[in-house]
Design an enzyme around this catalytic site. Structure first.
Site, short mmCIF file in Angstrom:
data_model
loop_
_atom_site.label_atom_id
_atom_site.label_comp_id
_atom_site.label_asym_id
_atom_site.label_seq_id
_atom_site.Cartn_x
_atom_site.Cartn_y
_atom_site.Cartn_z
N LYS A 170 -13.29 10.96 -50.78
CA LYS A 170 -11.96 11.19 -51.06
C LYS A 170 -11.47 12.71 -50.83
O LYS A 170 -11.45 13.25 -51.71
CB LYS A 170 -11.33 10.54 -52.30
CG LYS A 170 -9.90 10.30 -52.31
CD LYS A 170 -9.31 10.41 -53.64
CE LYS A 170 -9.08 11.64 -54.22
NZ LYS A 170 -7.92 12.22 -53.61
N PRO A 204 -3.73 10.39 -56.36
CA PRO A 204 -4.37 10.01 -57.79
C PRO A 204 -4.82 8.54 -57.87
O PRO A 204 -5.71 8.24 -58.71
CB PRO A 204 -3.25 10.64 -58.67
CG PRO A 204 -2.49 11.65 -57.91
CD PRO A 204 -2.47 11.06 -56.52
N GLU A 245 -17.37 20.47 -60.78
CA GLU A 245 -17.11 22.07 -60.29
C GLU A 245 -15.59 22.10 -60.52
O GLU A 245 -14.90 21.60 -59.48
CB GLU A 245 -17.82 22.14 -59.11
CG GLU A 245 -18.29 23.58 -58.94
CD GLU A 245 -16.87 24.52 -58.30
OE1 GLU A 245 -16.58 25.35 -59.41
OE2 GLU A 245 -16.51 24.33 -57.23
N CYS A 279 -12.44 28.92 -56.10
CA CYS A 279 -12.69 28.79 -57.50
C CYS A 279 -13.34 30.05 -58.24
O CYS A 279 -13.13 30.56 -59.21
CB CYS A 279 -13.39 27.60 -57.98
SG CYS A 279 -15.22 27.51 -57.14
N GLU A 373 -5.98 31.17 -64.22
CA GLU A 373 -6.35 30.98 -63.15
C GLU A 373 -5.16 31.01 -62.07
O GLU A 373 -4.34 30.11 -62.29
CB GLU A 373 -7.21 29.88 -62.86
CG GLU A 373 -7.67 29.79 -61.22
CD GLU A 373 -8.77 28.50 -61.08
OE1 GLU A 373 -9.59 28.62 -60.31
OE2 GLU A 373 -8.36 27.36 -61.66
#
Length: 478
Positions: A170, A204, A245, A279, A373
């Protein structure tokens, strides 16, 4: 003949509605894909489970050949795929080339997994053969994000297939082509049997269905920490193994003996590569007080010198932010940071989705763009006076993904690294690195540890089975 044909993207097998694929740099449409519904996920899981049994029984060299061919195809179709990565994800061509290189390497490394020794002979108290064996889990669900769409899909898809599993992928709808349909096209041409790989672009609802489906025992998720928590909680309720992750706010520590001439390029790359939408991006620059003022001045000058624009039509260093929502988040963090006293040394402005590389000075724990972040091209810079202080600052916060340390004394750098909890460390380099042969993953709010690369893939996508064999039927007291 092109590998990807937009005319074939609207699958009649999916019922989640149409989604317009757009180019962030221009807003122009690139095509239309069909999204997956929850019911589509259930049907795909059943099909993958049915196809997987025969694939798992295939000789290892058959599976390895498909993976090697797939790796070759990423190189053979590099020009076409590079264009899609640049236009759909806003990558500069060099970043797209890096994704293609890693994708090919992931396939080659996965091919080697197919023949990896799969267990151990064990001693036994009884007169029998006792051994362990790695077996495929069955069907692996892969949920991948928009920022490095090809890498972050292939690094789970390739080893999962090589080890005898079916895969439900996905991708983020914003990068459904280079993060999903491109993989399906490559593996189809490589000779992967039908039914093993299903690409299910969706939101979602599709993700929740994938995590909940009892036919999918393992989930590999890459994305934000907030979304990862929800995936982990749902997987726990269904007693599923999940590999997460997640986000990061990685620190680059610049010690007082660092070569200031060399470090600025490293620092700029760490924060501004792919518009900071990685990331591992360097989210905190921790600089010794003796270098602090010069570091800010030179990093700001470097930021001001970088070209921002359409990477498909211009030679630029930074392309567009992926969409308006992400831009608003980035700019909101910068504005709230300056409102709390941070100094804007460079950037802080944007034209449409093109955000200038930004340097913030005078930051502290209360500065939003330092504490959180950002996932954008923002470099907050903070000073420290002692190594103890640097270690404490780098260790502070919820994340633990990547760490960079710059020093002329590598032994000192390694010693400092031992004091900072993190999944990845680079001495005399910035925080953004990736290789197919290396384990990858963070700790704490950055994920559940190294789950990609080498031996980690064996653990991630197989189960360990204990088997015993006797020559005669065992006898018992009753």
């Amino acid at each position: 003949m092109p590998l990807l044909d937009p005319e074939n993207w609207q699958s009649h097998n999916l019922a989640g509605g149409e989604y317009a694929v757009t180019e962030p740099a221009t807003g122009d449409p690139l095509g239309t894909v069909t999204l997956a519904s929850a019911e589509d996920v259930t049907a795909a899981a059943g099909a993958a489970r049915a196809a997987q049994a025969e694939w798992a029984r295939a000789p290892h060299f058959v599976r390895a050949a498909v993976l090697r061919k797939a790796g070759d195809l990423f190189a053979a179709h590099a020009d076409e795929l590079r264009d899609w990565i640049v236009r759909e994800s806003g990558s500069i061509p060099g970043k797209a080339d890096f994704e293609l290189h890693v994708a090919a390497q992931e396939c080659y490394e996965a091919a080697a997994l197919a023949s990896r020794p799969a267990g151990h002979v064990l001693p036994s108290e009884a007169a029998r053969l006792s051994y362990t064996r790695r077996i495929p889990v069955g069907v692996v669900g892969v949920i991948s994000p928009f920022n490095a769409p090809l890498i972050l899909s292939i690094r789970s898809v390739a080893p999962a297939l090589a080890l005898g599993n079916g895969v439900l992928l996905k991708p983020d709808p914003r990068t459904a082509v280079c993060g999903g349909l491109a993989l399906a096209a490559v593996f189809a041409e490589a000779g992967l049997p039908e039914g093993l790989l299903h690409v299910l672009p969706g939101g979602p609802e599709a993700g929740q269905a994938l995590v909940a489906d009892p036919q999918v025992p393992v989930i590999s998720f890459t994305g934000s920490t907030a979304a990862g928590r929800a995936v982990g909680e749902a997987a726990g309720r269904h007693l599923k193994r999940v590999h997460l992750e997640l986000g990061g706010n990685s620190a680059l520590i610049v010690l007082e003996d660092a070569d200031i001439d060399a470090v600025i390029s490293t620092a700029a790359w760490g924060s501004f590569f792919h518009q900071g939408q990685i990331c591992m991006t360097t989210g905190r620059h921790l600089v010794h007080a003796s270098l602090y003022e010069e570091y800010i001045e030179r990093l700001a000058a470097k930021a001001d010198s970088l070209a921002v624009g359409d990477p498909h039509r211009e030679q630029v260093h930074l392309g567009p932010i992926i969409d308006d929502a992400q831009l608003a988040k980035i700019h909101g963090l910068v504005e709230s940071s300056t409102a709390r006293g941070a100094k804007l040394a460079a950037g802080g402005t944007h034209d449409r989705l093109f955000y200038r590389p930004t340097v913030l000075a005078g930051v502290d724990d209360s500065t939003p763009a330092y504490a959180e972040e950002v996932f954008g091209p923002v470099a907050p810079v903070r000073s420290f006076s002692t190594v103890d202080e640097a270690a404490a600052l780098a260790s502070d916060g919820p994340y633990g993904l990547s760490l960079g340390i710059v020093t002329r004394d590598t032994a000192r750098g390694l010693d400092l690294a031992e004091r900072v909890p993190t999944g990845i460390v680079h001495i005399n380099d910035q925080t953004v690195n990736d290789e197919a042969v290396a384990p990858f993953g963070g700790i704490a709010a950055s994920g559940t540890g190294a789950r990609f690369g080498g031996e980690a893939n064996l653990e991630a996508f197989t189960d360990l089975r204990w088997t015993t064999v006797r020559g005669d039927v065992a006898g018992y007291p009753f």
